[in-house]
Scaffold this motif. Sequence first.
Motif, PDB file in Angstrom:
ATOM      1  N   PRO A  70       4.105 -10.618  -5.474  1.00 15.48           N
ATOM      2  CA  PRO A  70       5.101 -11.277  -4.619  1.00 15.48           C
ATOM      3  C   PRO A  70       5.819 -10.314  -3.669  1.00 15.48           C
ATOM      4  CG  PRO A  70       5.886 -11.137  -6.876  1.00 15.48           C
ATOM      5  CD  PRO A  70       4.466 -10.657  -6.885  1.00 15.48           C
ATOM      6  N   SER A  71       5.625  -9.024  -3.859  1.00 13.69           N
ATOM      7  CA  SER A  71       6.223  -8.025  -2.969  1.00 13.69           C
ATOM      8  C   SER A  71       5.411  -7.826  -1.691  1.00 13.69           C
ATOM      9  CB  SER A  71       6.369  -6.691  -3.702  1.00 13.69           C
ATOM     10  OG  SER A  71       5.097  -6.255  -4.162  1.00 13.69           O
ATOM     11  N   LEU A  72       4.209  -8.419  -1.622  1.00 14.95           N
ATOM     12  CA  LEU A  72       3.356  -8.252  -0.440  1.00 14.95           C
ATOM     13  C   LEU A  72       4.006  -8.911   0.771  1.00 14.95           C
ATOM     14  CD1 LEU A  72       0.487  -7.143   0.345  1.00 14.95           C
ATOM     15  CD2 LEU A  72      -0.267  -9.517   0.216  1.00 14.95           C
ATOM     16  N   THR A  73       4.121  -8.172   1.869  1.00 13.90           N
ATOM     17  CA  THR A  73       4.745  -8.709   3.077  1.00 13.90           C
ATOM     18  C   THR A  73       3.760  -8.847   4.230  1.00 13.90           C
ATOM     19  OG1 THR A  73       5.421  -6.494   3.760  1.00 13.90           O
ATOM     20  CG2 THR A  73       7.025  -7.789   2.503  1.00 13.90           C
ATOM     21  N   GLU A  74       2.558  -8.295   4.051  1.00 13.37           N
ATOM     22  CA  GLU A  74       1.603  -8.313   5.151  1.00 13.37           C
ATOM     23  C   GLU A  74       0.179  -8.248   4.614  1.00 13.37           C
ATOM     24  OE1 GLU A  74       0.737  -5.533   9.043  1.00 13.37           O
ATOM     25  OE2 GLU A  74       1.803  -4.653   7.364  1.00 13.37           O
ATOM     26  N   ILE A  75      -0.684  -9.049   5.228  1.00 15.29           N
ATOM     27  CA  ILE A  75      -2.121  -8.944   4.991  1.00 15.29           C
ATOM     28  C   ILE A  75      -2.686  -8.460   6.317  1.00 15.29           C
ATOM     29  CG2 ILE A  75      -4.254 -10.167   4.457  1.00 15.29           C
ATOM     30  CD1 ILE A  75      -2.472 -12.149   2.829  1.00 15.29           C
ATOM     31  N   GLN A  76      -3.222  -7.261   6.310  1.00 19.08           N
ATOM     32  CA  GLN A  76      -3.699  -6.656   7.551  1.00 19.08           C
ATOM     33  C   GLN A  76      -4.993  -7.316   8.019  1.00 19.08           C
ATOM     34  OE1 GLN A  76      -3.986  -2.420   7.044  1.00 19.08           O
ATOM     35  NE2 GLN A  76      -1.813  -2.214   6.560  1.00 19.08           N
ATOM     36  N   GLU A  77      -5.187  -7.259   9.327  1.00 15.91           N
ATOM     37  CA  GLU A  77      -6.405  -7.798   9.934  1.00 15.91           C
ATOM     38  C   GLU A  77      -7.627  -7.181   9.277  1.00 15.91           C
ATOM     39  OE1 GLU A  77      -7.081  -8.295  14.402  1.00 15.91           O
ATOM     40  OE2 GLU A  77      -8.090  -6.393  13.944  1.00 15.91           O
ATOM     41  N   GLY A  78      -8.545  -8.044   8.851  1.00 15.38           N
ATOM     42  CA  GLY A  78      -9.797  -7.575   8.277  1.00 15.38           C
ATOM     43  C   GLY A  78      -9.684  -6.965   6.895  1.00 15.38           C
ATOM     44  N   LYS A  79      -8.532  -7.098   6.236  1.00 13.86           N
ATOM     45  CA  LYS A  79      -8.321  -6.524   4.898  1.00 13.86           C
ATOM     46  C   LYS A  79      -8.002  -7.639   3.912  1.00 13.86           C
ATOM     47  CE  LYS A  79      -8.086  -2.144   6.326  1.00 13.86           C
ATOM     48  NZ  LYS A  79      -9.194  -1.272   6.236  1.00 13.86           N
ATOM     49  N   GLU A  80      -8.748  -7.676   2.832  1.00  9.76           N
ATOM     50  CA  GLU A  80      -8.475  -8.660   1.786  1.00  9.76           C
ATOM     51  C   GLU A  80      -7.186  -8.288   1.050  1.00  9.76           C
ATOM     52  OE1 GLU A  80     -10.194 -11.490   0.879  1.00  9.76           O
ATOM     53  OE2 GLU A  80     -11.428 -11.188   2.650  1.00  9.76           O
ATOM     54  N   PRO A  81      -6.353  -9.276   0.729  1.00  8.68           N
ATOM     55  CA  PRO A  81      -5.149  -8.961  -0.045  1.00  8.68           C
ATOM     56  C   PRO A  81      -5.524  -8.610  -1.481  1.00  8.68           C
ATOM     57  CG  PRO A  81      -5.357 -11.327   0.208  1.00  8.68           C
ATOM     58  CD  PRO A  81      -6.459 -10.698   1.035  1.00  8.68           C
TER      59      PRO A  81
END
Length: 152
Positions: A70-81
Amino acid sequence: MKLTSPAFAHEGKIPPKYTCDGENINPPLVISDVPAEAKSLVLIMDDPDVPKRLRADGMWDHWVVFNIAPSLTEIQEGKEPPGVHGIGTSKNLNYYGPCPPDREHRYFFKLYALDTQLNLPEKATKQQVERAMEGRILAKAELMGRYERIRN
């Protein structure tokens, strides 16, 4: 809770780069205002506009990821979370971009904050994830993009 993308506006056009006509990589996503008590996040991307002749339920599941921190604030382009990857309609474990066969389709990126982690294995279906989430959702955010393939 909010889910946005610097690549397209809510209800806007998804750039071809993020589709089967381009690089077929996931767009960048920004997550904000996650409830403090959340224990995990779930991300689902689906298309409810599939012709019934192709799928009786009219739904195509493009991306299913659960037990995201839940601390994730961004999923970068082309990167799986980081999280556990469920299985999509195309038997994909990772992002599978828009590729509508007939006309403009709507693609819903749905983010859920849960009060628990899900006790499901990798390759769980969207339906299994949704059943496991019942009664555990603290907040939901949605980002919808549209895409229509260019026909020559």
